[in-house]
Design an enzyme around this catalytic site. Structure first.
Site, mmCIF file in Angstrom:
data_model
loop_
_atom_site.group_PDB
_atom_site.id
_atom_site.type_symbol
_atom_site.label_atom_id
_atom_site.label_comp_id
_atom_site.label_asym_id
_atom_site.label_seq_id
_atom_site.Cartn_x
_atom_site.Cartn_y
_atom_site.Cartn_z
ATOM 1 N N GLU A 263 98.660 88.379 41.566
ATOM 2 C CA GLU A 263 97.872 88.415 42.797
ATOM 3 C C GLU A 263 98.318 89.599 43.653
ATOM 4 O O GLU A 263 99.506 89.915 43.671
ATOM 5 C CB GLU A 263 98.028 87.109 43.577
ATOM 6 C CG GLU A 263 97.444 85.900 42.864
ATOM 7 C CD GLU A 263 97.514 84.627 43.714
ATOM 8 O OE1 GLU A 263 97.955 84.708 44.893
ATOM 9 O OE2 GLU A 263 97.108 83.563 43.223
ATOM 10 N N HIS A 281 92.843 82.607 46.526
ATOM 11 C CA HIS A 281 93.978 81.865 47.087
ATOM 12 C C HIS A 281 93.634 81.323 48.482
ATOM 13 O O HIS A 281 94.312 81.596 49.476
ATOM 14 C CB HIS A 281 95.223 82.759 47.155
ATOM 15 C CG HIS A 281 96.503 81.960 47.082
ATOM 16 N ND1 HIS A 281 97.616 82.391 46.408
ATOM 17 C CD2 HIS A 281 96.848 80.756 47.589
ATOM 18 C CE1 HIS A 281 98.587 81.511 46.510
ATOM 19 N NE2 HIS A 281 98.135 80.499 47.219
#
Length: 531
Positions: A263, A281
């Site tokens: 990420e 997220h």
């Protein structure tokens, strides 16, 4: 002079106001955390640092923070903070472990609905004016079996919501007892059974050595055909490439992911596959959750900077300054004893019994209890701390009992921890020597004298000649140096134990070689957070 706090991520104005109202000099720079060089340049001016996930409190940042006393994370995850560096620097790391549980659980439920009814793709198609009604045939949640991997705080809320949707819920969690599962209205199962039975699988575990890749290719292939998989917990729990292959083959009918191994995720094997829902997220991204954790971290940091009170600290016990000087070594010992039993215990824990003898029985037993319980719980949840550990234990239905007594033996004081499961009781005792160093003095009723090290090896065997030689030779041939070697036995020719403190982690291949000698009934690698 008033304490000075830097807010380097986006926190609510209400949180900023809390600092101001408490008399804290607050510097609100919500984009500064993204500029690591600038942050390193200015961090030395501040007593406190309040962050979310964008700021990376690295070793370099902490090294430059000459006046820093506390880092507060608005949220639960602290992967972006070098906690070892903070501890060595004397900086407290706080988080807000309970502020976004409901939000994250609701996101998992929303993702489950989205993948069951193909809502994102149907929405995109309709916006394009296609009206492909027959293309998006979904499935109902009612009557389906939901497999929940991890039935802790967030997983428990998901279980409750799923039961409200009339789903059958099965849960895999090594630390979930049968009694607690019954109260939750879920069926406790092993992972293999969950994989075989679940129509939907949702993950709610932290990323640890034990949970990494828990849905590996091998485990994904064991799932029921047509399963749908949801991950709103942590990236790295699922083999994303294997899942992509199984989605393409049709074995897995759909997936919904909020977290990814890498990420920010600008590319991923799951992207652009049919019936895969992806969000960036967003698990904790609601107005209510963001406000809650921001307000909590502002209050906690203010309390510490103004009064010395410690709440939700990951690297410091909740004790007063006066207690800390006396209790410090005993708190370390409490954590080590808990860590030993936690790492040795694979089945659900029913009870934790803690005995305090002699001088330690007159100390702050609540704090010591928290140290023991946190040590036990850290195996399952690395984010647990001395404040949240008793709450987690209570939620899992674990009974904690404490006994204190006057000096009864050769030591001025000692702590004995006994963990009770359905299958066995496991106990360990330790003391603090005059040099301030914690020692293990008894395991399973067998007296020993063992220094605590970061990397340790525990073995059990029949009391026969040659055990020392086998351990020494096997480890030596594989380049593992022994710093300390302790032996003990119950009776001649009876059960014997060995506890070794080694300089580096022991490779699994070496453990395999020791097993192949046929001399050991148990070999366990242990890790302790020794500064």
């Amino acid at each position: 002079m008033a304490p000075k706090v830097l807010i380097s991520d986006s926190l609510s104005e209400a949180a900023v106001q809390i600092f101001k109202d408490r008399g804290i000099d607050v510097d609100f720079q919500p984009t500064l955390g993204k500029d690591k060089d600038k942050l390193a340049e200015v961090i030395g001016q501040y007593d406190g640092l309040a962050i979310r996930s964008a700021t990376k409190a690295t070793e370099k940042i902490i090294a430059a923070a000459d006046n820093l006393k506390v880092i507060g994370r608005a949220g639960i995850g602290t992967d972006n903070i070098d906690k070892d560096a903070a501890s060595k620097k004397g900086v407290i790391v706080m988080n807000t472990p309970f502020g976004n549980m409901i939000t994250t659980a609701e996101h998992a439920i929303a993702m489950m609905f989205a993948v069951a009814r193909q809502i994102p793709e149907a929405s995109e198609s309709t916006h394009a004016g296609k009206w492909e009604k027959s293309k998006f045939m979904g499935v109902e949640l009612t009557g389906k079996t939901l497999g929940v991997i991890g039935a802790g705080n967030i997983g428990g809320i998901v279980c409750d919501r799923a039961r409200g949707l009339k789903m059958k819920v099965v849960a895999y969690d090594p630390f979930l007892g049968e009694e607690k599962a019954a109260k939750m209205g879920v069926e406790k199962v092993e992972l293999e059974e969950l994989l075989a039975r679940a129509d939907f699988i949702t993950l709610h575990v932290p990323f640890t050595e034990q949970t990494a890749n828990i849905l590996s290719r091998e485990n994904l292939e064991k799932t029921k055909k047509g399963v749908r998989i949801i991950n709103c917990a942590r990236g790295g729990l699922v083999d994303e490439e294997a899942l992509a292959d199984l989605l393409k083959s049709g074995h897995v009918a759909g997936a919904a992911f909020d977290v990814f191994k890498q990420e920010p995720a600008t590319e991923n094997p799951l992207f652009n596959l049919p019936n895969v829902v992806c969000t960036p997220h967003l698990g904790a991204a609601t107005t209510e959750a963001q406000e809650n954790v921001a307000l909590q971290v502002a209050e906690q940091m203010s309390d510490y900077l103004l009064t010395g009170a410690v709440t939700n600290a990951l690297n410091m016990p909740s004790v007063t300054a006066e207690e800390a000087q006396i209790m410090g070594p005993w708190l370390k010992l409490a954590g080590y004893l808990g860590a030993f039993t936690g790492q040795m215990t694979d089945e659900p824990i029913k009870a934790i019994n803690i005995l305090y003898d002699g001088v330690v029985s007159e100390m702050n037993l609540d704090a010591l209890n928290c140290g023991v319980v946190a040590g036990i719980m850290k195996r399952a949840n690395p984010d647990v701390n001395m404040v949240s550990a008793p709450v987690v234990a209570k939620e899992k239905g674990i009974q904690i009992s404490t006994t204190n007594q006057d000096k009864s033996g050769a030591f001025d004081g000692y702590i004995k921890v006994t963990v009770v499961t359905d299958k066995r009781e496991r106990s360990i005792a330790g003391t603090v020597f005059s040099d301030g160093k914690p020692r293990f003095i008894q395991i399973k009723g067998i007296n020993i004298d063992a220094e605590v090290g970061r990397h340790m090896v525990y073995t059990t065997n029949e009391d026969v000649p040659g055990i020392i030689g086998t351990l020494g030779q096997t480890l030596g041939e594989n380049g593992v140096n022994i710093a300390n070697f302790t032996l003990g036995r119950a009776d001649v020719k009876g059960e014997a134990i060995a506890l070794l403190y080694v300089d580096a982690p022991v490779p699994t291949e070496v453990v395999k070689q020791l097993h192949e000698t046929g001399r050991f009934t148990q070999i366990k690698l242990l890790e302790f957070d020794v500064a």
